[in-house]
Scaffold this active site. Structure first.
Site, PDB file in Angstrom:
ATOM      1  N   THR A 138       0.832  -1.210   0.000  1.00 16.18           N
ATOM      2  CA  THR A 138       0.000   0.000   0.000  1.00 16.18           C
ATOM      3  C   THR A 138       0.868   1.261   0.000  1.00 16.18           C
ATOM      4  O   THR A 138       1.925   1.296   0.626  1.00 16.18           O
ATOM      5  CB  THR A 138      -0.881  -0.007   1.265  1.00 16.18           C
ATOM      6  OG1 THR A 138      -1.506  -1.276   1.352  1.00 16.18           O
ATOM      7  CG2 THR A 138      -1.924   1.093   1.226  1.00 16.18           C
ATOM      8  N   GLY A 176       3.333  -3.375   8.239  1.00 18.72           N
ATOM      9  CA  GLY A 176       3.700  -3.631   9.626  1.00 18.72           C
ATOM     10  C   GLY A 176       5.207  -3.771   9.746  1.00 18.72           C
ATOM     11  O   GLY A 176       5.896  -4.027   8.760  1.00 18.72           O
ATOM     12  N   GLU A 414      -6.043  -5.952   3.884  1.00 22.94           N
ATOM     13  CA  GLU A 414      -6.149  -7.075   2.927  1.00 22.94           C
ATOM     14  C   GLU A 414      -7.318  -6.862   1.969  1.00 22.94           C
ATOM     15  O   GLU A 414      -7.968  -7.814   1.545  1.00 22.94           O
ATOM     16  CB  GLU A 414      -6.309  -8.424   3.651  1.00 22.94           C
ATOM     17  CG  GLU A 414      -5.159  -8.812   4.542  1.00 22.94           C
ATOM     18  CD  GLU A 414      -3.836  -8.973   3.824  1.00 22.94           C
ATOM     19  OE1 GLU A 414      -3.819  -8.938   2.587  1.00 22.94           O
ATOM     20  OE2 GLU A 414      -2.821  -9.110   4.522  1.00 22.94           O
TER      21      GLU A 414
END
Ligand SMILES: CC/C=C\C/C=C\C/C=C\C/C=C\C/C=C\C/C=C/C(=O)SCCNC(=O)CCNC(=O)[C@H](O)C(C)(C)COP(=O)(O)OP(=O)(O)OC[C@H]1O[C@@H](n2cnc3c(N)ncnc32)[C@H](O)[C@@H]1OP(=O)(O)O
Ligand code: FAD
Length: 646
Positions: A138, A176, A414
């Site tokens: 992203t 993350g 997701e």
């Protein structure tokens, strides 16, 4: 043990242990899960309630825990992926771990996309945790894959790819492990010989292997969020970073810069399909936890009055049952759907690994739809559970605020849920194929007989009353016919096209219908899979109680979507009026088994981490003890008194 909860357990009409076996997939699996859960007694996993810590302390505690987990996994010799998953979900409790992304995205991407040579190099490094990875897809400005801006340009003179974030909007955002990882799988648009070949995955080193200092790359944490305090979601700006040609996963560029097409460009998206499939099971787990907390608490909490007698258990209020029992039924439904999704994922990905890609579109559509359907339902369900616990549900000691904050991003990550529901192109395509006389296979096969059924928005009076509301197979049939809403979506697209709109505009102008169709399709799948499961359950007591839950799930869904069923003439108005009556009967039938039904989920207290959901029901004394540990109580007089109030 609280006497109310003891009495509840005595009332159960079935063997709780046997139901646990069904949920786990057999007594052996329950035994093993319980053995693994013993790890909770290990003092190395004793920790402060994260709610009493600052963000930085929470992150540090999570890193320590992740590192401990790795050491313990080795010490206990746990290596089977399913067992690692079980172990981690026990130790993790209601929070995330700092190395979560390494396990759920980085490693699976390496496993599925490395060629032999790459596997030899990267897998030992990643499985020994020398390489700690993240998944950077992203961007600040984009999540839609075709729109991603990061580029990877092949330089044949040095045999390198040059990775670049050309704009502010192209900075990778959210991955993350921004502070924890030293490598990333980066998704970038591949350029070679001056041509763009779309999105591909590259392994990029981010930090020095000894000092953990960033290489000449801007990398860090994006700051506090709604939840996910343990996770260092990060940013990543690449300024013409060079990586060797060998770091392109699935290696599609020859040394001379020639591009070799993969079997399917969508294989690059495989890791997302994997996680979307997992999220169906995670929804079941979190719904089950939330119900366990709310139902156990409702059994020990007494309030107000029904008759002029001592205050009743709040679980005896019809409205409390109406809030919680449909969610309990949903938790069971999703558990079985989660099992189906996992089996389907492994079956089809096995075929894909053998070169048969024929079921990839169905796997994508089903996992995207069920991910959206189950996470949306669970997200609202957790909040209903929290509200049903009154004021104490608002305390972090209940665990429900944490469950909500940690779970709610599943509706976004997701693949944002609306966008996932819109991956119904497959549904419309299948509908068109069926209409053209093709025989569909698999879960879409119900569309084969749509033409004969003529399910359309006719006046209900023109149709025979098909449904016996007490018969589950009839209810499954009505959900199936309601799923023919896809026909309305297909028609809407057709009408838009007739107005000379482009295909894209016709699609956007029909998006509400498409999402509705997708939702109806997923709802049908859930009702069908729950009902199918019943035929596998031989124990008559368990079969009976699960049948009651399945009926409640199906009828409650019809009550919530009554417009669809009436409009399609699947139920008459008098039948619709019978449904609330039947629902009330089902609530009464479930009531004596409610606590036993949540006990069967078999969550150890340490995993639930909820004062309200304790197995022994001793809520009040433990609430008091928990509050006394609040950091504000560390001193009798807080320093702010001296600073500002005195
Ligand atoms: C019991 C369980 C226990 C434990 C589980 C424990 C833990 C696991 C759970 C959670 C993990 C915990 C912590 C991690 C937390 C967070 C991690 C988050 C990570 C991320 O979010 S990563 C980033 C995710 N991003 C997205 O998902 C982006 C969403 N967008 C898209 O996927 C695409 O843009 C979109 C919308 C599908 C469109 O695709 P595209 O841009 O390529 O458009 P095209 O028009 O070119 O192509 C469409 C075409 O392709 C088909 N297709 C699309 N995707 C796929 C696919 N994946 N597979 C197969 N086919 C695909 C699509 O159907 C179209 O086909 P058509 O042309 O119509 O035939
Ligand atoms: C906790 C968390 C962890 C994450 N971890 C990672 C990670 O590890 N790696 C990574 O790469 N990413 C990660 N992400 C990013 C995540 O994948 C994206 O946030 C997600 O895909 C949604 O994209 P977006 O934020 O751009 O939302 P947007 O796409 O901007 O959505 C905003 C709104 O626009 C609507 N919308 C967008 N497109 C359409 C459309 N085509 N049709 C109709 N409506 C539309 C949506 O429905 C939504 O209402 C994480 C996100 C979170 C919250």
């Amino acid at each position: 043990m609280n006497p109310d909860i003891v009495k509840e357990r005595q009332n159960a009409s079935f063997d709780v242990q046997k139901l646990t076996y069904i949920l786990d997939g057999g007594p052996e699996k329950t035994k093993r899960r319980r053995e693994i859960s013993l790890v909770l007694n290990d003092p190395d996993f004793d920790e402060e309630d994260p709610n009493f810590l600052s963000r930085s302390e929470r992150y540090e505690q999570a890193v320590r825990k992740s590192a401990q987990m790795i050491l313990k996994l080795r010490e206990y010799g746990i290596s089977d992926p399913a067992e690692i998953n079980c172990y981690k979900s026990v130790v993790r409790g209601n929070f995330h771990e700092s190395l979560g992304l390494h396990y759920v995205m980085f490693l699976p991407t390496l496993y599925s996309q490395c060629d032999q040579e790459q596997s030899k190099k990267w897998l030992p490094l990643a499985t020994s945790f020398e390489v700690l990875g993240t998944y950077a897809q992203t961007e600040l400005g984009h999540t839609h894959l075709r729109g991603l801006e990061t580029t990877a340009t092949f330089d044949p003179t040095t045999q390198e790819f040059v990775l670049n974030s050309p704009t502010v909007t192209s900075i990778k955002w959210w991955p993350g492990a921004g502070k924890t990882s030293n490598h990333a799988v980066v998704l970038a648009q591949l350029y070679t010989r001056g041509k763009c070949h779309g999105l591909h995955a590259f392994i990029v080193q981010l930090r020095h292997m000894d000092t953990h200092e960033p290489l000449p790359i801007l990398v860090g944490d994006i700051g506090p969020k709604f939840g996910f305090s343990e996770v260092d979601n990060g940013f990543l700006k690449l300024d013409h970073v060079r990586i060797p040609r060998e770091n392109m996963l699935m290696k599609h560029v020859e040394p001379d810069g020639r591009y070799v097409k993969p079997a399917s460009a969508k294989l690059t998206y495989g890791t997302m399909v994997f996680i979307r499939s997992l999220l169906v099971g995670l929804s079941a787990l979190v719904m089950a936890k939330s119900c366990t907390i709310a139902i156990r608490y409702s059994a020990v909490r007494h309030q107000s009055e029904i008759r002029s007698e001592p205050e009743p258990q709040i679980l005896d209020y019809q409205t409390q049952q109406y809030k919680l029992f449909p969610l309990l039924a949903t938790a069971y439904a999703f558990s079985f759907v989660g099992q189906y999704m996992t089996e389907t994922y492994y079956r089809i990905s096995g075929d894909i690994n053998q070169g048969d890609l024929s079921e990839l579109p169905e796997l994508h559509a089903v996992s995207a739809g069920l991910k959206a359907f189950t996470t949306w339902t669970t997200n609202t369900g957790i909040e209903v559970c929290r509200m049903s616990c009154g004021g104490h549900g608002y305390s972090r000691s209940s665990a429900l605020p944490d469950l909500y904050a940690e779970f709610t991003p599943t509706c976004t990550y997701e693949g944002e849920n609306t966008v996932m529901m819109l991956q119904t192109a497959y549904l419309v395509k299948s509908y068109r194929q069926a209409k053209a006389g093709e025989q569909l296979r698999g879960i879409m096969s119900y569309l084969n007989d749509m033409e004969q059924r003529h399910v359309r928005a006719h006046p209900a009076s023109a149709r025979p009353a098909l449904v016996d509301i007490n018969d589950l197979s009839d209810l499954v049939e009505s959900y199936k016919l309601r799923a023919a809403l896809v026909e309305s979506a297909a028609k809407s697209i057709q009408q838009e096209l007739q107005k000379r709109r482009s295909h894209e505009d016709a699609w956007n102008n029909s998006a509400i219908d498409l999402v509705k169709a997708s939702d109806a399709h997923c709802h049908y799948m859930v009702v069908k899979l729950f009902t199918d499961k019943l035929s596998e359950i031989g124990d008559p007591d368990i079969n009976l109680v699960l049948t009651t839950l399945a009926q409640l799930y199906a009828l409650h869904g019809i009550a919530l979507n009554s417009g669809d069923f009436l409009q399609a003439g699947l139920l008459t108005v008098p039948q619709m009026q019978q449904i609330p009556v039947r629902i009330k009967e089902l609530l009464c039938l479930i009531r004596p088994n409610a606590v036993a039904l949540v006990d069967a989920f078999d969550f150890p207290d340490k995993v639930l981490s909820s004062v309200l959901g304790r197995y022994d029901g001793n809520v009040y004394e433990n609430l008091f003890e928990w509050a006394r540990r609040s950091p504000l109580n560390a001193t009798e007089v807080h320093e702010s008194f001296h600073k500002y109030l005195k």
